[in-house]
Design a protein around this motif. Structure first.
Motif, PDB file in Angstrom:
ATOM      1  N   SER A 115       0.786  -1.033   0.077  1.00  0.00           N
ATOM      2  CA  SER A 115      -0.059   0.080  -0.052  1.00  0.00           C
ATOM      3  C   SER A 115       0.861   1.091  -0.133  1.00  0.00           C
ATOM      4  CB  SER A 115      -0.974  -0.093   1.091  1.00  0.00           C
ATOM      5  OG  SER A 115      -0.212   0.068   2.250  1.00  0.00           O
TER       6      SER A 115
ATOM      7  N   MET B 205       1.034   3.893  -3.197  1.00  0.00           N
ATOM      8  CA  MET B 205       0.787   5.459  -3.051  1.00  0.00           C
ATOM      9  C   MET B 205       1.824   6.317  -3.217  1.00  0.00           C
ATOM     10  SD  MET B 205      -1.283   5.354   0.816  1.00  0.00           S
ATOM     11  CE  MET B 205      -1.800   7.153   0.703  1.00  0.00           C
TER      12      MET B 205
ATOM     13  N   SER C 102       1.727   6.585  -6.970  1.00  0.00           N
ATOM     14  CA  SER C 102       0.789   7.533  -7.478  1.00  0.00           C
ATOM     15  C   SER C 102       1.238   8.833  -7.396  1.00  0.00           C
ATOM     16  CB  SER C 102      -0.545   7.184  -6.766  1.00  0.00           C
ATOM     17  OG  SER C 102      -1.549   8.110  -7.094  1.00  0.00           O
TER      18      SER C 102
END
Length: 150
Positions: free
Chosen positions: A56, A60, A63
């Motif tokens: 995760s 992130m 991104s």
């Protein structure tokens, strides 16, 4: 910013049981035990939580790194596999393998992989882990454009 989790354990290593809770409440008295970590029993274990945190965090970070360069992903899907190996009298997590499937419009593979490798190195969880981290990329350029101008 501080994040908090609590672990409670009762009993010996092989037959004891524990519970994990997080401040956010996402995990609340979630059971874990020797058999959930080293056997086939259903329940949480620290290694899987590290894998979830790494997948995760990296996704992130990727991104955000893409956005800084003017790209918006249609899809980023990352799995992390942590390897636990016996070392001496104990065990150690020796590696984390990130597998990324990505669909990003208007970016070439080389640019994407450069940004992804930088995110792998610089996400906070990667920085916290003292182990070998690898990244395999399955990249597909999207056929339609949803990104901002570059």
């Amino acid at each position: 910013m501080d994040r908090k989790a609590t672990a409670v354990w009762r009993g010996n290593l092989q037959n004891g049981k524990g519970e994990i809770s997080t401040e956010s409440g996402v995990l609340r008295n979630t059971p874990y035990s020797f058999s959930t970590r080293f056997g086939e029993a259903s329940g949480a274990n620290p290694d899987e939580l590290i894998a979830a945190a790494h997948a995760s965090c990296f996704t992130m970070a990727l991104s955000g790194a893409l956005a800084k360069k003017g790209y918006i992903a249609d899809s980023l899907e990352t799995s992390a596999t942590v390897t636990v190996e016996k070392q001496g009298d104990g065990f150690a997590i020796t590696s984390s393998k990130l597998r990324l499937r990505a669909q990003v419009p208007d970016i070439d593979r080389g640019t994407f992989e450069s940004i992804a490798n930088d995110a792998k190195t610089n996400c906070p969880v990667s920085k916290a882990l003292n182990l070998k981290i690898s990244l395999d990329v399955d990249f597909h350029q999207s056929l339609h454009s949803t990104s901002a101008s570059h």
